[in-house]
Structure formats: C-alpha cells, structure tokens
Scaffold this motif. Structure first.
Motif, mmCIF file in Angstrom:
data_model
loop_
_atom_site.group_PDB
_atom_site.id
_atom_site.type_symbol
_atom_site.label_atom_id
_atom_site.label_comp_id
_atom_site.label_asym_id
_atom_site.label_seq_id
_atom_site.Cartn_x
_atom_site.Cartn_y
_atom_site.Cartn_z
ATOM 1 N N ILE A 279 0.855 -1.182 0.000
ATOM 2 C CA ILE A 279 0.000 0.000 0.000
ATOM 3 C C ILE A 279 0.894 1.236 0.000
ATOM 4 O O ILE A 279 1.701 1.433 0.910
ATOM 5 C CB ILE A 279 -0.948 -0.006 1.213
ATOM 6 N N SER A 280 0.727 2.041 -1.056
ATOM 7 C CA SER A 280 1.564 3.244 -1.181
ATOM 8 C C SER A 280 1.146 4.296 -0.150
ATOM 9 O O SER A 280 0.051 4.228 0.424
ATOM 10 C CB SER A 280 1.440 3.828 -2.593
ATOM 11 N N LYS A 281 1.998 5.286 0.032
ATOM 12 C CA LYS A 281 1.678 6.382 0.957
ATOM 13 C C LYS A 281 0.424 7.121 0.504
ATOM 14 O O LYS A 281 -0.395 7.514 1.323
ATOM 15 C CB LYS A 281 2.853 7.356 1.045
ATOM 16 N N GLU A 282 0.298 7.300 -0.811
ATOM 17 C CA GLU A 282 -0.871 7.994 -1.355
ATOM 18 C C GLU A 282 -2.154 7.188 -1.115
ATOM 19 O O GLU A 282 -3.190 7.747 -0.761
ATOM 20 C CB GLU A 282 -0.699 8.260 -2.861
ATOM 21 N N GLU A 283 -2.062 5.885 -1.317
ATOM 22 C CA GLU A 283 -3.225 5.021 -1.073
ATOM 23 C C GLU A 283 -3.583 5.002 0.406
ATOM 24 O O GLU A 283 -4.759 4.993 0.761
ATOM 25 C CB GLU A 283 -2.945 3.599 -1.568
ATOM 26 N N GLU A 284 -2.573 5.005 1.239
ATOM 27 C CA GLU A 284 -2.797 4.989 2.690
ATOM 28 C C GLU A 284 -3.642 6.179 3.140
ATOM 29 O O GLU A 284 -4.439 6.069 4.069
ATOM 30 C CB GLU A 284 -1.445 4.985 3.420
ATOM 31 N N LEU A 285 -3.481 7.297 2.457
ATOM 32 C CA LEU A 285 -4.227 8.506 2.817
ATOM 33 C C LEU A 285 -5.717 8.408 2.512
ATOM 34 O O LEU A 285 -6.517 9.118 3.116
ATOM 35 C CB LEU A 285 -3.648 9.727 2.088
ATOM 36 N N ILE A 286 -6.080 7.528 1.575
ATOM 37 C CA ILE A 286 -7.494 7.490 1.187
ATOM 38 C C ILE A 286 -8.209 6.174 1.444
ATOM 39 O O ILE A 286 -9.426 6.114 1.303
ATOM 40 C CB ILE A 286 -7.684 7.887 -0.291
#
Length: 154
Positions: free
Chosen positions: A132-139
């Motif tokens: 899970i990427s950092k960007e995905e983690e945010l959403i």
C-alpha cells in the motif's frame, strides 16, 4: 432490492451502483497510475461480495467493468481531474446513506472500506511488503464518506 433503495431518487440509486467502481478507481489512481491488476481485483471482490444485497452485487458486477473502463479512459487524459470528480461524487453518499436503514448503511460502508483495502493491496510493493503506497494509505479509510455508524437516528 426488496425496497432497500425505496427512499432514494434515481440519481442517488445510480450513485449507489457506481460507488464500488468509483472507490476502486480512486484507490487505484491515488499513486498516479491505474493498474489493471487493481481493477481485476476490484471486479473480483465485488462479484464475490454476496454477504448482503445479493441482487445489488450481481448488477454492480455487471456494470463495474463498463464504469471502470469509461472512467479509466477519462483518467488517462487528466488523472488529477478524474480523482477530484470521483471524490466529489463519493461525498454525495453523505446525503444518501442516511436515507438507508442504519444497519444497511453500516454494512455498505464497511464493504466499501474492505474494497478500498483490497484494491490498495492488489499491486505494488516488493516481495509482498509495502504493497500500500503512501498515497493510497491517505485514502483507503475513505475520509470523504461519513461513517454511518455515527449517524444520529431520526
């Protein structure tokens, strides 16, 4: 649908049918690219989601590839704009979910959270780590959608 969507307008029903595809696209596109593995994972997850609203999920599974392909084409032209449009559409659920029976709204919201986590974990990472990427983690917790467990009864 046994009256589950009885109190919804046509545009709200349409949103309910588009929502799983929108969630998949939002999470898949969070890192700047929409991976076909993430889209296949989302379609499979939805087609196997028979724990509630079985007729709904059958229809969503049929509609989902069409919705995702159309949105994916739009995303290739301007991914940021597509992600913004998806977020705006998903925010509309905040006025739709309270119209459902509370338990149905909670089940649907939980399904959406599970779907977002499935899509986020479907691609990326090294040897199964950091999928899970950092960007995905945010959403992946879908901050644009209010948790119906906290809705006040009428």
């Amino acid at each position: 649908m046994n009256g589950i969507f009885l109190d919804l307008r046509d545009d709200e029903i349409d949103l309910m049918y588009r929502t799983p595809a929108l969630i998949a696209l939002l999470v898949a596109g969070a890192d700047g690219k929409i991976d076909s593995r993430e889209m296949r994972c989302a379609a499979k997850f939805v087609s196997e989601a028979q724990d509630f609203w079985t007729p709904y999920f059958h229809e969503v599974a049929e509609r989902m590839p069409i919705i995702m392909e159309r949105s994916r084409k739009e995303a290739t032209e301007d991914l940021d704009l597509t992600m913004t449009r998806i977020t705006v559409s998903l925010r509309q659920l905040n006025s739709v979910l309270p119209k459902l029976a509370r338990q149905d709204a909670i089940k649907f919201y939980d399904f959406l959270l599970r779907l977002s986590k499935e899509v986020a974990g479907a691609s990326g990472g090294i040897f199964g780590f950091n999928k899970i990427s950092k960007e995905e983690e945010l959403i992946i917790n879908l901050p644009m959608i209010d948790n119906p467990a906290y809705f006040q009864p009428c």
